[in-house]
Design a protein around this motif. Sequence first.
Motif, PDB file in Angstrom:
ATOM      1  N   THR A   1       0.831  -1.209   0.000  1.00 37.73           N
ATOM      2  CA  THR A   1       0.000   0.000   0.000  1.00 37.73           C
ATOM      3  C   THR A   1       0.861   1.252   0.000  1.00 37.73           C
TER       4      THR A   1
ATOM      5  N   THR B   1     -15.238  -5.531  -1.254  1.00 43.11           N
ATOM      6  CA  THR B   1     -14.365  -4.454  -0.806  1.00 43.11           C
ATOM      7  C   THR B   1     -15.206  -3.179  -0.649  1.00 43.11           C
TER       8      THR B   1
ATOM      9  N   TYR C   1     -12.795  -6.541   3.222  1.00 38.79           N
ATOM     10  CA  TYR C   1     -12.150  -7.149   2.055  1.00 38.79           C
ATOM     11  C   TYR C   1     -12.628  -8.596   1.938  1.00 38.79           C
TER      12      TYR C   1
ATOM     13  N   ALA D   1      -8.561 -11.515  -1.210  1.00 38.55           N
ATOM     14  CA  ALA D   1      -7.870 -10.286  -1.603  1.00 38.55           C
ATOM     15  C   ALA D   1      -6.534 -10.118  -0.906  1.00 38.55           C
TER      16      ALA D   1
ATOM     17  N   PRO E   1      -2.894 -10.271  -0.297  1.00 32.89           N
ATOM     18  CA  PRO E   1      -1.799 -10.581  -1.226  1.00 32.89           C
ATOM     19  C   PRO E   1      -0.885 -11.652  -0.643  1.00 32.89           C
TER      20      PRO E   1
ATOM     21  N   SER F   1       2.032  -6.910  -6.427  1.00 31.79           N
ATOM     22  CA  SER F   1       0.917  -5.976  -6.503  1.00 31.79           C
ATOM     23  C   SER F   1      -0.314  -6.648  -5.937  1.00 31.79           C
ATOM     24  N   SER F   2      -1.216  -5.808  -5.482  1.00 30.38           N
ATOM     25  CA  SER F   2      -2.419  -6.361  -4.902  1.00 30.38           C
ATOM     26  C   SER F   2      -3.546  -5.373  -5.133  1.00 30.38           C
ATOM     27  N   SER F   3      -4.696  -5.914  -5.449  1.00 31.90           N
ATOM     28  CA  SER F   3      -5.827  -5.015  -5.708  1.00 31.90           C
ATOM     29  C   SER F   3      -6.267  -4.342  -4.419  1.00 31.90           C
ATOM     30  N   LEU F   4      -6.146  -5.057  -3.295  1.00 30.44           N
ATOM     31  CA  LEU F   4      -6.560  -4.469  -2.020  1.00 30.44           C
ATOM     32  C   LEU F   4      -5.673  -3.288  -1.667  1.00 30.44           C
TER      33      LEU F   4
ATOM     34  N   THR G   1      -3.983  -1.404  -3.690  1.00 28.27           N
ATOM     35  CA  THR G   1      -4.301  -0.290  -4.583  1.00 28.27           C
ATOM     36  C   THR G   1      -5.589   0.385  -4.160  1.00 28.27           C
ATOM     37  N   TYR G   2      -6.534  -0.447  -3.733  1.00 25.06           N
ATOM     38  CA  TYR G   2      -7.819   0.110  -3.314  1.00 25.06           C
ATOM     39  C   TYR G   2      -7.634   1.016  -2.086  1.00 25.06           C
TER      40      TYR G   2
END
Lengths: 554, 594
Positions: A119, A163, A178, A182, A184, A190-193, A195-196
């Motif tokens: 993050t 999310t 989450y 999610a 990682p 990289s992780s979508s969480l 980034t979110y």
Amino acid sequence: MSIQQPADNGTADSQPSATSPGTVTANNNETPKLKTAPPEKPSDIRRRSHIILSFWLIVLCLGLPIWWKTTTIYRADLPLQEMLDWADGKACRPVFPLRISIQANTLQDQEAQNLLRLTQHALDDLNDFSGHHLRLQLAPPMAAENHDRESVLTIRLLPGETTTATFDQYEPVLDITYPPNAIPSPTSSSSSLATYIAGQLRSTFAEEQATISYLLSTNSIPSDHRPQGLSPDVAESLSKRTTRSLKYAPTYHLTFSLFTSGPLPSSWDIEEAIAEYMKPVLDVLSPIHNFTIDTQVQLYATPGVQNQVLNKEDLSSFINAAEWPLSPSIGGAPTINFIVFVGNQTIASPSQSPGEGAIPGSTSHSWLIPQWGTIYLLPLPHDKTHVDSSALKQPLLTFTSHLLSFTGAPQSGSLPLRLSTLARIRSADLLLRASSTLGSLARLALALPSISIPSSVADGVSKTIRHLRLACETLGGPEGLAHARIAEAEAERAFFEKSMVGQLYFPDEHKVAVYLPLLGPVAVPLVMGLLNELKAWRKRRREAAEAGAGKKKE
Amino acid sequence: MGQLLSFLWLSLLSICVFSSSTSAADYHEQLNLRPLPQSALLASFNFRSNTSVSEFEKGNFRFFPRSLGQILQHAGTRELHLRFSLGRWDAESWGARPWDGAREGGTGVELWAWLEADTDKEADHKWLTLTNALSGLFCASLNFIDGTRTTRPVMSFQPEGDHSTTTNMHLLYGVLPHEVVCTENLTPFLKLLPCKGKAGIASLLDGHKLFDASWQSMAIDIRPICPLDGECVLQIEQTIDMVLDIDRSKRPRDNPIPRPPAGHDLPCDTSKPYHSHDTCFPADYTAHQDWSLTQIFGKTMKGTCPLADPAVPALCLQVPESRSVFVSEGVREKKNPDRVSRCFDIPPSTHLEMVLPTPDDSASISVTPEAPLLYAERSFTGHGQERGGVQTILRNPSPDTEVEFIYMESLPWFMRIYLHTMEARVAGQSHANKSLIQQVYYRPAVDRARGTQLEVRMRVPADSTVFLTYDFEKSILRYTEYPPDANRGFDVAAAVITILDPHQERQGSVSGRFAAYTLRTTSLLCSLPTPDFSMPYNVIIFTSTAIALAFGGIFNILVRRFVAADEGPEAGLAVVLGRLKGRLMGLVKGAVKR
């Protein structure tokens, strides 16, 4: 007398001695018409030179220093270069390190660390403004439910279906749920969480960032500290907001006034209405500002504009300043006026005067006068003698929202976050104000060499600089605000020191008129005496040299 | 009749003090018109509103003006009295003063207040805040009430309000005799009223008429009043008293220059034995005057203030019952049982006009004003620029009662009084009467820091005149201390004479006022030795020349060598002329050669 005595004796001595041999020489020289005086005794010549020398010594060693000391203007030493550095932003780089703690009690320690790292990466990629830095940290897993005082925001990670992100109503806490997949893996880059979360944080602090960068850009901060990419329309809306908000003060005075153009209504339930609709917001603002409140009812108050439909031009002249008793409060606190005007006038709809006229947030009943207050037009039946608190609900809600913009609070986000942002914006604002005041003072001192600078100004400057330094170190915290406030107050006091302007203008003709009658007649004999003496001295030297040469020849 | 009138004034005063107990917040207004001798008309406006102390402390203002309330709170003021006055009350012809002199001040601005403070220093600080704030509110130079113009009277003033709860109160008194009261002071005064100048009796007030009056006094009195039952209230009473000259008011506005009336128009006293077709003794003909409200005030009265208590009639007129008065339609006339006054009930939205025609039987109507308890005149005596004296003539008109009073002077510091010269003498006796002065409180002046305060408790025996005199020395001011119009003179504030109520002991302190009557002398104009204001430059040039002369002489004696006249080099005019001649000749020769 004592000076005169030897001189008299000298002349008395020289005269008889000069006349009696004089007649002898005259007879010898066969020039009976033009007698020359006999040569002076060397002791007399020496005495004369001593007299002239001592007069000049007194003038130069005693007179000049006394004159200089009594007429010179006191100028305290100011750290001019340091003051200019502050004004140019060289002395302090405003940095707001914001700590955000992540509470992830359900995650493994390593998983959490990894998420945090990702993050932070995502945040650093998004951020282009070095002054405003978000730093993530992991809250100790067993930390209490309560929000950590050190950090500005706590993110609570909770397992859930999808999310989502929701702000807590009363605490600066962001709840993020989450889905289980999610998280990682330790190896993924990289992780979508992540980034979110980063996106959420960025949008939360976007307004604060924009405001601070706007503040920096309006001041003379060097461009390398200045963030880029402030779009013109954002800058414009920010400039509108800053002109609307009042100067920071620890206490604001709120005046609620009921104005009517006729004899009715003559009473209102303002106390209950304030307690019901406004008090909650005032309580929330209380850590930053104190508020004092008074209310008044004014009958027979004719507005400055009598039109039935008020245009944009009419709004500025609606206040009848000559007749309405809206005198500002005494005692230093700035006054915010909230006026309920009972009347059935209406405001021309914003579509008729788009853009600049319509201030966003104002309904067709009210408008806001920047840094002054709000007017709300309240239509009431003619025979109503009393305004009850239910009729005051809408006006007071409008006043409340306007109060927030008067204090300069950001417009989005949850209330606790908005307030902590307000504190940071205010400290940055005060810091920059104090710095620029210091710069103006320094430039003033440089531009006007004849202005006096009393020691109280130097005191104020040193105090300002000390508190500015402290404020700069603790920027973002509550002490930072306190120091910035003191610095600003001191800088203003130093700049507006009364005794600085007293003797600013004293024309040179005036000085000539005062000095010339004394110095002219005194200087003429002194200078002439000196010149004569120098001439005589040179003559004597030449004669002595000739005599010497003559002797040598012989 | 005099007794009756005085009773009326006293009862009005007591209404003011007591009736407020009925409700916590209310508002009253009343205008009293009373013809005076010599074509004068006294108009007394009275506006009074209350607020409960708890509402005041919370900052909720309804009838009480917010701007003034804030100042009182900020300066810790418990009771305040402010006066703006202009002109002279002619006691010889007009008689006793309205409100027994309680609502008037000396010429200029007068302010006294009771401030709550622990120390004298704190009180001074609050006083400074108060005067500065009031100065802004009333557009008056009240901020010039500094230490030299502030005194702390000991005997002359007592609080009118109820201050049982506060103990540490300080009374401060300041006066600005030089202040010219004008329209800019009236406008903020009217702004303080709940109905402004828009409705009710206040709509008659107009700067042109008010400041055209022979005498006028605007007063603001704020005091807390605690009724026996119920909550304490803070009362603000605003009073305007003015004496209008009816003749002057009736002059047409577009042609205001007075012209002598034609012979047959002159009102003459036909009862005089020498009255004939070519001699005329001017009659005191106020009673015969016809006048109307529009003529006197320039406009009609716009209804009544809807906030005012309807129980108190808005307009009262003191003319005998027999005189006919015409009023607008809808207005009801109520004749009072005392047969010399009547009041009017005015519907809220009537434009009131009132006309008093010339009465038919002039003999029955004559205005005899009530005699005041004391006449006072003050003037300067002596001559020259160094010393002077002040003489006050106090006359007690009563044939059987003596008058006891406190005479207070607050003098500027540059009038240094010699206290030992102060004496009181009954007219007709050659020696000072020691028993007249009973008590003296004297606080000497400190140069540039504090003025003289002199309070004398004395008495004047029945039917006699007393001269109170003292001498003073004028001090020389510094160059910068002179005002721009220094040759006009320096105003000396009016002396305040407070006549003690002999019945006070009997009544106890219920009445709220210990004084039976208050009057003020006129202010004086003291001329000080005034320098020529180009003096500094003259002094610089004169002393510089003297110093330079002395210096040049001494220096030359010291430095020059003295020889016999025929031994020195040739000097003087002849040498210079000879040189010039030689040069000219040379030039001429050169020109001829060319």
